[in-house]
Design an enzyme around this catalytic site. Structure first.
Site, PDB file in Angstrom:
ATOM      1  N   ARG A 124       2.865  -1.839  -8.443  1.00  0.00           N
ATOM      2  CA  ARG A 124       4.119  -1.336  -7.892  1.00  0.00           C
ATOM      3  C   ARG A 124       4.427   0.085  -8.376  1.00  0.00           C
ATOM      4  NH1 ARG A 124       9.242  -5.208  -6.404  1.00  0.00           N
ATOM      5  NH2 ARG A 124       9.790  -4.053  -4.561  1.00  0.00           N
ATOM      6  N   CYS A 125       3.475   0.951  -8.147  1.00  0.00           N
ATOM      7  CA  CYS A 125       3.650   2.343  -8.501  1.00  0.00           C
ATOM      8  C   CYS A 125       2.722   3.132  -7.597  1.00  0.00           C
ATOM      9  CB  CYS A 125       3.205   2.586  -9.923  1.00  0.00           C
ATOM     10  SG  CYS A 125       1.472   2.232 -10.115  1.00  0.00           S
ATOM     11  N   GLN A 147      -4.354  -5.491   1.226  1.00  0.00           N
ATOM     12  CA  GLN A 147      -3.261  -4.615   1.629  1.00  0.00           C
ATOM     13  C   GLN A 147      -3.766  -3.503   2.546  1.00  0.00           C
ATOM     14  OE1 GLN A 147      -1.439  -5.064  -2.867  1.00  0.00           O
ATOM     15  NE2 GLN A 147      -0.806  -3.230  -1.774  1.00  0.00           N
ATOM     16  N   GLU A 174       8.738   1.112  -4.598  1.00  0.00           N
ATOM     17  CA  GLU A 174       8.336   1.000  -5.993  1.00  0.00           C
ATOM     18  C   GLU A 174       9.290   1.675  -6.970  1.00  0.00           C
ATOM     19  OE1 GLU A 174       4.928   2.859  -4.400  1.00  0.00           O
ATOM     20  OE2 GLU A 174       3.609   1.446  -5.362  1.00  0.00           O
TER      21      GLU A 174
HETATM   22  N1  MCN Z   1      12.738   0.881   3.986  1.00  0.00           N
HETATM   23  C1  MCN Z   1      13.923   1.200   4.635  1.00  0.00           C
HETATM   24  N2  MCN Z   1      14.429   2.462   4.522  1.00  0.00           N
HETATM   25  C2  MCN Z   1      13.818   3.413   3.773  1.00  0.00           C
HETATM   26  C3  MCN Z   1      12.618   3.088   3.088  1.00  0.00           C
HETATM   27  C4  MCN Z   1      12.096   1.800   3.229  1.00  0.00           C
HETATM   28  O1  MCN Z   1      14.500   0.336   5.287  1.00  0.00           O
HETATM   29  N3  MCN Z   1      14.304   4.646   3.670  1.00  0.00           N
HETATM   30  C5  MCN Z   1      12.155  -0.466   4.126  1.00  0.00           C
HETATM   31  C6  MCN Z   1      10.825  -0.389   4.887  1.00  0.00           C
HETATM   32  O2  MCN Z   1      10.980  -0.437   6.239  1.00  0.00           O
HETATM   33  C7  MCN Z   1      10.069  -1.575   4.322  1.00  0.00           C
HETATM   34  C8  MCN Z   1      10.544  -1.639   2.877  1.00  0.00           C
HETATM   35  O3  MCN Z   1      11.814  -0.961   2.856  1.00  0.00           O
HETATM   36  O4  MCN Z   1      10.400  -2.747   5.011  1.00  0.00           O
HETATM   37  C9  MCN Z   1       9.583  -0.932   1.910  1.00  0.00           C
HETATM   38  O5  MCN Z   1       9.213   0.283   2.460  1.00  0.00           O
HETATM   39  P1  MCN Z   1       8.321   1.401   1.744  1.00  0.00           P
HETATM   40  O6  MCN Z   1       9.091   2.046   0.663  1.00  0.00           O
HETATM   41  O7  MCN Z   1       7.768   2.256   2.811  1.00  0.00           O
HETATM   42  O8  MCN Z   1       7.130   0.609   1.042  1.00  0.00           O
HETATM   43  P2  MCN Z   1       5.896  -0.131   1.759  1.00  0.00           P
HETATM   44  O9  MCN Z   1       6.358  -0.861   2.929  1.00  0.00           O
HETATM   45  O10 MCN Z   1       4.755   0.790   1.873  1.00  0.00           O
HETATM   46  O11 MCN Z   1       5.581  -1.226   0.667  1.00  0.00           O
HETATM   47  C10 MCN Z   1       4.741  -0.962  -0.418  1.00  0.00           C
HETATM   48  C11 MCN Z   1       5.453  -1.118  -1.735  1.00  0.00           C
HETATM   49  C12 MCN Z   1       4.438  -1.262  -2.797  1.00  0.00           C
HETATM   50  S1  MCN Z   1       3.248  -0.079  -2.902  1.00  0.00           S
HETATM   51  C13 MCN Z   1       4.427  -2.347  -3.618  1.00  0.00           C
HETATM   52  S2  MCN Z   1       3.288  -2.387  -4.861  1.00  0.00           S
HETATM   53  C14 MCN Z   1       5.352  -3.426  -3.424  1.00  0.00           C
HETATM   54  C15 MCN Z   1       6.582  -3.030  -2.703  1.00  0.00           C
HETATM   55  O12 MCN Z   1       6.327  -2.250  -1.664  1.00  0.00           O
HETATM   56  N4  MCN Z   1       4.883  -4.671  -3.204  1.00  0.00           N
HETATM   57  C16 MCN Z   1       5.730  -5.633  -2.715  1.00  0.00           C
HETATM   58  N5  MCN Z   1       7.489  -4.011  -2.501  1.00  0.00           N
HETATM   59  C17 MCN Z   1       7.086  -5.303  -2.374  1.00  0.00           C
HETATM   60  N6  MCN Z   1       7.926  -6.247  -1.910  1.00  0.00           N
HETATM   61  C18 MCN Z   1       7.466  -7.497  -1.713  1.00  0.00           C
HETATM   62  N7  MCN Z   1       8.321  -8.442  -1.244  1.00  0.00           N
HETATM   63  N8  MCN Z   1       6.167  -7.847  -1.962  1.00  0.00           N
HETATM   64  C19 MCN Z   1       5.304  -6.952  -2.453  1.00  0.00           C
HETATM   65  O13 MCN Z   1       4.042  -7.298  -2.679  1.00  0.00           O
HETATM   66 CU1  CUN Z   2       0.890   0.944  -6.918  1.00  0.00          CU
HETATM   67  S1  CUN Z   2       0.935  -0.974  -6.379  1.00  0.00           S
HETATM   68 MO1  CUN Z   2       1.599  -0.736  -4.482  1.00  0.00          MO
HETATM   69  O1  CUN Z   2       0.942   0.853  -4.412  1.00  0.00           O
HETATM   70  O2  CUN Z   2       0.468  -1.611  -3.619  1.00  0.00           O
END
Ligand code: MCN
Ligand code: CUN
Length: 800
Positions: A375-376, A228, A745
């Site tokens: 996922r946290c 990641q 998360e």
């Molecule tokens: N998004 C959006 N509008 C927002 C916030 C987010 O449209 N206000 C969209 C983002 O553009 C992105 C998605 O939602 O496409 C998730 O965004 P974000 O909250 O920024 O999280 P990350 O992209 O950093 O993803 C990490 C997070 C984590 S830490 C874990 S653990 C997890 C999760 O995402 N693992 C996943 N969701 C998952 N979903 C899938 N399918 N697979 C994983 O392994």
């Molecule tokens: Cu805490 S699991 Mo996600 O942050 O990759």
């Protein structure tokens, strides 16, 4: 177009900009089976590596005999800890400044620990080679929980470390002890609760794997790996293995889910690199399901002693928490380095509480390294679960309505910025509104009446609430680093002459949909249709340096960088527009997709015309091209809020419980893609439901891992997953360029407490204050029949 028209701007939804529920472009290949996952990568001359794992949880290694393995035709190389030690590679540093064995030398410290590996012409021969290795072990007493670990006569697990007189791996303290003591002295009532958040596992559908390819003639090392955070891995290989950084290329291909499992560096990755250097052939390692479930990615396993100081009218005056976390044999948590127990002290961030004090202790046990985070944001899941369980217990102790108790104590809209009890700064939110939307949607008052009626007929209905804000988006460089590398992120945008664009970021999607949503930010900022923007992540040779994707930091940090780089491009395009329109830059205005002359809106040029001009008709003295990059260091974390409400019916005869309805109200600020956000919430809730209902990994007294396959460790299917009713509230993030907060998360973090609170509410007995997850029917039945708490990791009495 007529001269009276007041806007020629593009329709943002039509071009797939912000707010468009654009279908995920990556799904085109994923659902057709055309993804390019690690095991799809095949290199010429590739060898295969298999890990030999320890069958015992704690044992001294007396001897290892590899001769029979070498005798198998097709076996090329066998590596043991002893051989690694001669190169000073038997141990590697962890993300938490501990050390972890790559291959065991002195002792094995958990079942499933890597002891040797075999490299052969195919994976089956490599497995045969592992089977042929003979190891003599001398079993040692096994420790499977903190009580055993802290006992006076406990054997010391980490006898490899200097200054390690016992099994304590750290102690940590945060908050104001004196003020908290005063709050408790002034309280009308003190509510206490003891809990365990059991071990869980992210179990992505694709296990971990890597293919290392060292080329002696060019000295280049290319590693395809399920990570990641590819740039952190490159930095680690450069700094720790002392290989030259410019000759290392880490490629993270399509990932079949990560959920935190693919943040750490595991021995398998390291061994495949070393094996490739030694054999001068590409070496592939693909972890099998059991290997994944017993040795990598464990999360949670934290015990809580919690206390709330309460005033009669429901006001919380103070909070005391002590946590004991079981880290397994190596302290390998994924976490920002300053916070020994992740961000546990984000607990109660949504509540207005004057005094708080947290003490935390981590212990070593004979279990696989834990606390990797599933996922946290680091330990936030435990923090919010403990918080919401304590809140429910306190309301019950006061004889106060759950919702009302929350309303009294949640931070009010005009209290922002708000200093949380443990010292974070939250900046925005409409907590009471989210609660109201949730209560309205579930029909709270009606449900309470139904519950009353049902109870008279012997039916147990219950309602559980969970309200929380969590810190997402690690983090600003002042406070957050990983192994000393500051946390920020990046984006690079190249607009080609025809107005099509290539965007790369330092994040790495594992399924979250970045290829879809980042393009929407570009569309929003530049008016280039999202379908004209291709997004790439995960290759350190091409992507700008970034800290990767975890802690839902991509939108808060890399997503902000995407907006910022787009704005840089727009600033340059404005100069090009002025040149094309033959007016001065000050006379040029922007609306979505075009610049126009302020005094004559009809006279304008599109962003695509500006792009062409950047390559064919730039003003004198202007640097050609339309490319840029941005590094973004966020001023603060983002604090999304959620209110989750479950209603359940518990069968008193069997302890089986069913979810009647589940309402989720999420406020993640401005939503880039509402459909993707909803997908994130639904997936997260499904995981929360699994943890509350059916999922656990436990260990017997000998340290055997129970839950090493999908027959024992249950993944919910669509069949048993309840329907989710989603609602939204939007409080834009004040410091994020597009007002977005993280969402990835929230549902996994906040969801579990809603289910547990609902089941306990259904049981409705003062004698049953707690049932630890998972709420398996036998545990729920036991609580009802015996009228007592059911605590500890199932099976309840083993290993204690
Ligand atoms: N998004 C959006 N509008 C927002 C916030 C987010 O449209 N206000 C969209 C983002 O553009 C992105 C998605 O939602 O496409 C998730 O965004 P974000 O909250 O920024 O999280 P990350 O992209 O950093 O993803 C990490 C997070 C984590 S830490 C874990 S653990 C997890 C999760 O995402 N693992 C996943 N969701 C998952 N979903 C899938 N399918 N697979 C994983 O392994
Ligand atoms: Cu805490 S699991 Mo996600 O942050 O990759």
């Amino acid at each position: 177009m007529t001269a009276t028209q007041d806007s020629y701007a593009l329709d943002e939804i039509k071009i797939g900009g912000m707010g468009a529920s654009r279908k995920r472009v990556e799904d085109n290949r994923f659902i057709r089976g055309k993804g390019n996952y690690i095991d799809d990568v095949v290199l010429p001359g590739m060898l295969h590596m298999e890990m030999l794992r320890s069958p015992l949880a704690h044992a001294r290694i007396k001897s290892i005999d590899t001769s029979a393995a070498y005798a198998i035709p097709g076996v090329r190389l066998v590596l043991t800890g002893e051989m690694m030690a001669t190169r000073n590679l038997a141990w590697m540093p962890t993300l938490s400044y501990d050390t972890q064995a790559v291959l065991a030398t002195d002792k094995v410290r958990f079942q499933g620990q890597e002891v040797a590996c075999v490299i052969a012409d195919d994976p089956y021969l490599a497995k045969d080679g592992c089977d042929a290795i003979r190891i003599e072990y001398e079993p040692l007493p096994v420790i499977v929980n903190p009580t055993q670990a802290l006992a006076a006569d406990a054997p010391i697990i980490r006898d490899d470390k200097e200054n390690q007189p016992d099994n304590t791996c750290f102690t940590w303290e945060v908050g104001d002890k004196e003020a908290t003591d005063r709050a408790f002295a002034a309280a009308d009532l003190v509510s206490t609760l003891k809990l365990h958040y059991p071990r869980s596992h992210p179990s992505p559908l694709e296990c971990c794997g890597s293919i290392a390819d060292f080329n002696r003639s060019t000295s280049r090392l290319t590693v395809y790996m399920t990570t990641q955070a590819p740039h952190i891995v490159r930095a680690a290989v450069a700094l720790i293995a002392e290989l030259p950084e410019h000759l290392i290329r880490i490629i993270s291909p399509d990932l079949g889910g990560g959920f935190g499992n693919k943040v750490p560096v595991y021995p398998g990755y390291v061994m495949s690199i070393l094996a490739s250097i030694l054999t001068e052939r590409p070496v592939k390692w693909i972890e099998d399901r059991t290997g994944n479930l017993i040795s990598t990615g464990f999360a949670r396993d934290v015990y809580l002693d919690g206390e709330l100081a309460l005033r009669k009218d429901g006001k919380i005056l103070g909070v005391r928490m002590h946590t004991d976390s079981d880290h397994g044999a190596f302290f390998a948590d994924a976490q920002p380095s300053k916070f020994k127990i992740g961000l546990m002290h984000s607990a109660f961030a949504a509540y207005d509480i004057p005094a708080a004090h947290l003490t935390a202790r981590g212990v070593y046990t004979n279990k696989a390294p834990g606390g990797v985070a599933y996922r946290c944001s680091f330990r936030v899941t435990e923090a919010m679960f403990f918080q919401e369980r304590m809140v429910q217990a306190a309301a019950d102790d006061l004889g106060m309505d759950q919702a009302e108790f929350r309303r009294v104590n949640l931070v009010r809209d005009d209290d922002f910025p708000h200093r949380t009890p443990f010292g974070f700064l939250t900046d925005s939110g409409q907590y009471a509104k989210c609660l109201d939307v949730g209560l309205e949607a579930i029909g709270y008052a009606d449900f309470r009446r139904q519950q009353e009626e049902a109870r008279k007929r012997g039916r147990l209905l219950g309602i559980g609430i969970s309200t929380m804000t969590e810190p997402l988006g690690a983090g600003n460089s002042r406070e957050y680093d990983i192994l000393g590398i500051k946390m920020f992120d990046s984006a690079e945008l190249r607009v080609h002459m025809t107005g099509k664009a290539l965007l790369r970021t330092g994040a790495k999607s594992q399924g979250q949909g970045h290829e879809t949503t980042w393009a929407q930010i570009v569309a929003h900022e530049l008016g280039i249709p999202a379908e004209d923007v291709v997004v790439e992540e995960g290759d350190t040779d091409t992507a700008p340096f970034g800290m990767g994707t975890y802690a839902s930091r991509s939108t808060p940090v890399a997503g902000a960088a995407v907006a910022m780089v787009s704005r840089k491009i727009r600033a340059k395009a404005r100069k090009l527009a002025a040149h094309l329109l033959e007016v001065s830059e000050e006379d040029v205005d922007w609306e979505l997709g075009r610049f126009y002359v302020r005094s004559n809106r009809a006279q304008g040029v599109s962003i695509q015309q500006c792009a062409m001009a950047a390559y064919s008709n730039m003003p004198d003295g202007m640097e050609p091209g339309l490319e840029g990059n941005a590094y973004y260091d966020p001023p603060n974390l983002t604090w999304p809020f959620a209110c989750y409400i479950a209603t359940v019916e518990v069968d008193p005869q069997t302890g089986v419980w069913d979810v009647l309805r589940f309402v989720a109200v999420d406020d993640c600020g401005v939503r880039i893609n509402p459909m993707v956000v909803e997908g994130q919430i639904m997936g997260g809730l499904t995981e929360a439901y699994a943890m509350a209902n059916m999922q656990f990994i436990t260990f017997d007294a000998d340290g055997n891992c129970i839950g090493s396959n999908f027959m024992d460790y249950l993944l919910p299917t669509a069949w048993e997953t309840p329907g989710w009713e989603l609602h939204e509230v939007v409080t834009p993030c004040p410091h994020h360029p597009i007002g977005a907060k993280g969402i990835g998360e929230c549902a996994t973090v906040g969801g579990p407490a809603a289910f547990v609170n609902a089941v306990l509410d259904a049981i409705g007995s003062a004698q049953v204050r707690n049932i630890d997850m998972p709420l398996l029917p036998d545990r729920v039945y036991d609580a009802i029949a015996q009228q007592h708490d059911v605590s500890g990791a199932p099976p309840v009495n083993q290993g204690d």
